[in-house]
Design a protein around this motif. Structure first.
Motif, PDB file in Angstrom:
ATOM      1  N   ALA A 192       0.994   0.956   7.249  1.00  0.00           N
ATOM      2  CA  ALA A 192       1.957   0.023   6.653  1.00  0.00           C
ATOM      3  C   ALA A 192       3.071  -0.574   7.146  1.00  0.00           C
ATOM      4  O   ALA A 192       3.206  -1.843   6.996  1.00  0.00           O
ATOM      5  CB  ALA A 192       2.426   0.973   5.201  1.00  0.00           C
ATOM      6  N   ASP A 210       3.655  -8.776   6.486  1.00  0.00           N
ATOM      7  CA  ASP A 210       3.596  -9.303   5.070  1.00  0.00           C
ATOM      8  C   ASP A 210       2.588  -8.697   4.258  1.00  0.00           C
ATOM      9  O   ASP A 210       2.419  -8.737   2.948  1.00  0.00           O
ATOM     10  CB  ASP A 210       3.392 -10.827   4.872  1.00  0.00           C
ATOM     11  CG  ASP A 210       4.522 -11.667   5.587  1.00  0.00           C
ATOM     12  OD1 ASP A 210       5.769 -10.927   5.731  1.00  0.00           O
ATOM     13  OD2 ASP A 210       4.585 -12.966   5.889  1.00  0.00           O
ATOM     14  N   THR A 258       2.182  -5.529   3.850  1.00  0.00           N
ATOM     15  CA  THR A 258       2.543  -4.117   3.691  1.00  0.00           C
ATOM     16  C   THR A 258       2.376  -3.877   1.969  1.00  0.00           C
ATOM     17  O   THR A 258       1.703  -2.841   1.583  1.00  0.00           O
ATOM     18  CB  THR A 258       3.820  -3.744   3.997  1.00  0.00           C
ATOM     19  OG1 THR A 258       3.740  -3.998   5.358  1.00  0.00           O
ATOM     20  CG2 THR A 258       4.387  -2.566   3.688  1.00  0.00           C
ATOM     21  N   PRO A 259       2.886  -4.630   1.166  1.00  0.00           N
ATOM     22  CA  PRO A 259       2.663  -4.459   0.029  1.00  0.00           C
ATOM     23  C   PRO A 259       1.325  -4.613  -0.531  1.00  0.00           C
ATOM     24  O   PRO A 259       1.170  -3.513  -1.604  1.00  0.00           O
ATOM     25  CB  PRO A 259       3.351  -5.848  -0.999  1.00  0.00           C
ATOM     26  CG  PRO A 259       4.235  -6.267  -0.071  1.00  0.00           C
ATOM     27  CD  PRO A 259       3.606  -6.040   1.355  1.00  0.00           C
ATOM     28  N   ILE A 260       0.390  -5.036  -0.221  1.00  0.00           N
ATOM     29  CA  ILE A 260      -0.972  -5.121  -0.467  1.00  0.00           C
ATOM     30  C   ILE A 260      -1.527  -3.642  -0.109  1.00  0.00           C
ATOM     31  O   ILE A 260      -2.216  -2.982  -0.904  1.00  0.00           O
ATOM     32  CB  ILE A 260      -1.858  -6.015  -0.009  1.00  0.00           C
ATOM     33  CG1 ILE A 260      -1.160  -7.571  -0.636  1.00  0.00           C
ATOM     34  CG2 ILE A 260      -3.263  -6.149  -0.177  1.00  0.00           C
ATOM     35  CD1 ILE A 260      -1.972  -8.676   0.121  1.00  0.00           C
ATOM     36  N   VAL A 268       0.128  -0.917   0.471  1.00  0.00           N
ATOM     37  CA  VAL A 268       0.706   0.224  -0.613  1.00  0.00           C
ATOM     38  C   VAL A 268      -0.002   0.476  -1.995  1.00  0.00           C
ATOM     39  O   VAL A 268      -0.320   1.197  -2.142  1.00  0.00           O
ATOM     40  CB  VAL A 268       2.123  -0.095  -0.659  1.00  0.00           C
ATOM     41  CG1 VAL A 268       2.737   0.753  -1.658  1.00  0.00           C
ATOM     42  CG2 VAL A 268       2.867   0.231   0.815  1.00  0.00           C
ATOM     43  N   ASP A 269      -0.438  -1.012  -2.226  1.00  0.00           N
ATOM     44  CA  ASP A 269      -1.181  -1.039  -3.605  1.00  0.00           C
ATOM     45  C   ASP A 269      -2.538  -0.492  -3.350  1.00  0.00           C
ATOM     46  O   ASP A 269      -2.990   0.430  -4.099  1.00  0.00           O
ATOM     47  CB  ASP A 269      -1.264  -2.386  -4.159  1.00  0.00           C
ATOM     48  CG  ASP A 269       0.027  -2.998  -4.818  1.00  0.00           C
ATOM     49  OD1 ASP A 269       0.933  -2.280  -4.882  1.00  0.00           O
ATOM     50  OD2 ASP A 269      -0.042  -4.305  -4.816  1.00  0.00           O
ATOM     51  N   ARG A 313      -2.061   3.394  -3.329  1.00  0.00           N
ATOM     52  CA  ARG A 313      -1.775   3.973  -4.622  1.00  0.00           C
ATOM     53  C   ARG A 313      -3.015   3.928  -5.339  1.00  0.00           C
ATOM     54  O   ARG A 313      -3.480   4.756  -6.234  1.00  0.00           O
ATOM     55  CB  ARG A 313      -0.943   3.146  -5.393  1.00  0.00           C
ATOM     56  CG  ARG A 313       0.442   3.101  -4.974  1.00  0.00           C
ATOM     57  CD  ARG A 313       1.524   2.461  -5.821  1.00  0.00           C
ATOM     58  NE  ARG A 313       2.944   2.669  -5.024  1.00  0.00           N
ATOM     59  CZ  ARG A 313       3.820   1.637  -4.898  1.00  0.00           C
ATOM     60  NH1 ARG A 313       3.403   0.530  -5.322  1.00  0.00           N
ATOM     61  NH2 ARG A 313       4.908   1.773  -4.496  1.00  0.00           N
TER      62      ARG A 313
END
Length: 72
Positions: A36, A41, A43-45, A47-48, A51
């Protein structure tokens, strides 16, 4: 429709498939956590996705308990 040819009973086959999938999701989650910081840019995807994989693995493991209970 697929069939299986196994000496194991159907419950064992179903539990085995679910456990194998949960382990693969665990591996995806672990890898996502490791990389991650390196994907910028995205990274948020990632991380989703991590989860989602964690929740899916948890739900699959709950299903194995239902299979075991249905067998009893």
């Amino acid at each position: 429709m697929a069939s299986f040819d196994s000496a194991a009973d159907p419950e064992s086959v179903v539990i085995g498939l679910i456990e194998k999938t949960a382990k693969e999701l665990d591996a995806l989650s672990d890898t996502a956590g490791e990389i991650a910081p390196d994907v910028g840019d995205l990274t948020p995807i990632l991380v989703d996705a991590q989860r989602i994989a964690d929740r899916a693995a948890l739900e699959l493991r709950r299903l194995t308990r239902k299979v075991a209970a249905a067998k009893a």
